[in-house]
Design an enzyme around this catalytic site. Structure first.
Site, PDB file in Angstrom:
ATOM      1  N   CYS A 111      -0.874  12.272  -6.056  1.00  0.00           N
ATOM      2  CA  CYS A 111      -0.097  11.044  -5.860  1.00  0.00           C
ATOM      3  C   CYS A 111       0.857  10.840  -7.035  1.00  0.00           C
ATOM      4  O   CYS A 111       2.044  10.545  -6.842  1.00  0.00           O
ATOM      5  CB  CYS A 111      -1.046   9.863  -5.691  1.00  0.00           C
ATOM      6  SG  CYS A 111      -0.232   8.301  -5.316  1.00  0.00           S
ATOM      7  N   CYS A 112       0.347  11.006  -8.262  1.00  0.00           N
ATOM      8  CA  CYS A 112       1.217  10.891  -9.448  1.00  0.00           C
ATOM      9  C   CYS A 112       2.341  11.920  -9.398  1.00  0.00           C
ATOM     10  O   CYS A 112       3.475  11.640  -9.794  1.00  0.00           O
ATOM     11  CB  CYS A 112       0.408  11.087 -10.732  1.00  0.00           C
ATOM     12  SG  CYS A 112      -0.639   9.701 -11.210  1.00  0.00           S
ATOM     13  N   CYS A 194       0.819   1.599 -12.089  1.00  0.00           N
ATOM     14  CA  CYS A 194       0.741   1.195 -10.690  1.00  0.00           C
ATOM     15  C   CYS A 194      -0.462   0.268 -10.472  1.00  0.00           C
ATOM     16  O   CYS A 194      -1.523   0.442 -11.081  1.00  0.00           O
ATOM     17  CB  CYS A 194       0.568   2.427  -9.810  1.00  0.00           C
ATOM     18  SG  CYS A 194       1.972   3.546  -9.825  1.00  0.00           S
ATOM     19  N   CYS A 197      -4.080   1.503  -9.814  1.00  0.00           N
ATOM     20  CA  CYS A 197      -4.654   2.357 -10.858  1.00  0.00           C
ATOM     21  C   CYS A 197      -4.692   1.685 -12.223  1.00  0.00           C
ATOM     22  O   CYS A 197      -4.816   2.353 -13.251  1.00  0.00           O
ATOM     23  CB  CYS A 197      -3.851   3.649 -10.962  1.00  0.00           C
ATOM     24  SG  CYS A 197      -3.835   4.577  -9.424  1.00  0.00           S
ATOM     25  N   CYS A 221      -0.821  10.706 -16.456  1.00  0.00           N
ATOM     26  CA  CYS A 221      -0.434  10.974 -15.070  1.00  0.00           C
ATOM     27  C   CYS A 221       0.205  12.337 -14.918  1.00  0.00           C
ATOM     28  O   CYS A 221       0.528  12.752 -13.813  1.00  0.00           O
ATOM     29  CB  CYS A 221       0.515   9.895 -14.571  1.00  0.00           C
ATOM     30  SG  CYS A 221       1.982   9.703 -15.576  1.00  0.00           S
TER      31      CYS A 221
HETATM   32  S1  SF4 Z   1      -0.684   5.783 -10.938  1.00  0.00           S
HETATM   33 FE1  SF4 Z   1      -1.911   5.679  -9.037  1.00  0.00          FE
HETATM   34  S2  SF4 Z   1      -0.583   4.823  -7.438  1.00  0.00           S
HETATM   35 FE2  SF4 Z   1       0.710   5.411  -9.195  1.00  0.00          FE
HETATM   36  S3  SF4 Z   1       1.446   7.423  -8.683  1.00  0.00           S
HETATM   37 FE3  SF4 Z   1      -0.426   7.742  -9.908  1.00  0.00          FE
HETATM   38  S4  SF4 Z   1      -2.158   7.809  -8.463  1.00  0.00           S
HETATM   39 FE4  SF4 Z   1      -0.323   7.045  -7.345  1.00  0.00          FE
END
Ligand code: SF4
Length: 226
Positions: A111-112, A194, A197, A221
């Protein structure tokens, strides 16, 4: 932008940024990434106070707190500049959505990668410098960082002008310059990413303990260390 006269460390910060970037302080050569943290607000202040016209960007991951989005608007109004939004490619999100972020570190990093790393890599393409507001005091993992680091994976050099600043120095400059502050700091958040998180930190916890709190990872991240 309004600011009061400042002496010592802030002026040294401005001088250092001007000295390091030299004639590469241009939108084509240098990018500053901001998450509107207090550190990033100080760095943005210094760059604009120096009169540098470099690329100012922020990652609009689609998962930011409403308070952060408001701080973004307030910051643009305060400085009279546009901070360019970097957004994820919808195709990349199809294979790396939010549903897996709590299931495994790999799922979270996917996701990151889609929401942060890929958009930022596109923004860094062709640039020579990436300025960040990272500080050694933010986490144990960051204590080994250097002011200037070669980042071959990104095709540029990273420059962390605030690396050795302590909390008091950051807070003093935030206060004297009047830059907008994300109101989540008042609720116990000390490192704000985010919404899914990030949680507030407890007294005595590391500043980044509230990021990916369910993991025992290095709390990064992938933008700086994995
Ligand atoms: S911090 Fe969390 S929501 Fe944001 S990009 Fe990374 S995994 Fe995705």
């Amino acid at each position: 932008m309004t600011s009061q006269p400042l002496f010592g460390q802030p002026l040294a910060l401005i001088d250092r940024i001007v000295e390091v970037l030299g004639d590469e302080a241009t939108k084509e050569d240098a990018v500053l990434t901001t998450s509107f943290s207090m550190e990033d607000q100080v760095l943005t202040w210094a760059v604009l106070e120096a009169g540098l016209d470099i690329d100012l960007v922020s990652l609009d991951t689609g998962c930011l707190f409403p308070a952060t989005l408001q701080t973004w608007k307030d910051t643009e109004r305060f400085f009279g500049v546009e901070i360019r939004a970097l957004r994820p490619d919808s195709g990349a999100l199809d294979s790396a959505g939010l549903s897996q972020i709590y299931a495994s570190t790999e799922g979270r990093k996917a996701c990151c990668n889609a929401r942060k790393i890929m958009p930022l890599k596109a923004a860094c393409s062709g640039k020579k410098w990436w300025l960040t507001g990272l500080r050694q005091a933010q986490s144990e993992n960051r204590q080994s960082f250097q002011h200037i680091e070669e980042a071959p994976a990104w095709g540029l050099r990273k420059f962390h002008p605030l690396l050795e600043w302590d909390d008091a120095a950051v807070e003093a400059l935030v206060s004297s310059s009047g830059v907008p502050v994300n109101p989540l700091y008042q609720l116990g958040y000390s490192s704000i990413g985010c919404a899914p998180c990030t949680r507030p930190v407890l007294p005595g916890e590391d500043a980044r303990a509230g990021r990916w709190w369910w993991e025992s990872s290095a709390k990064e991240c992938g933008l700086h260390r994995s």
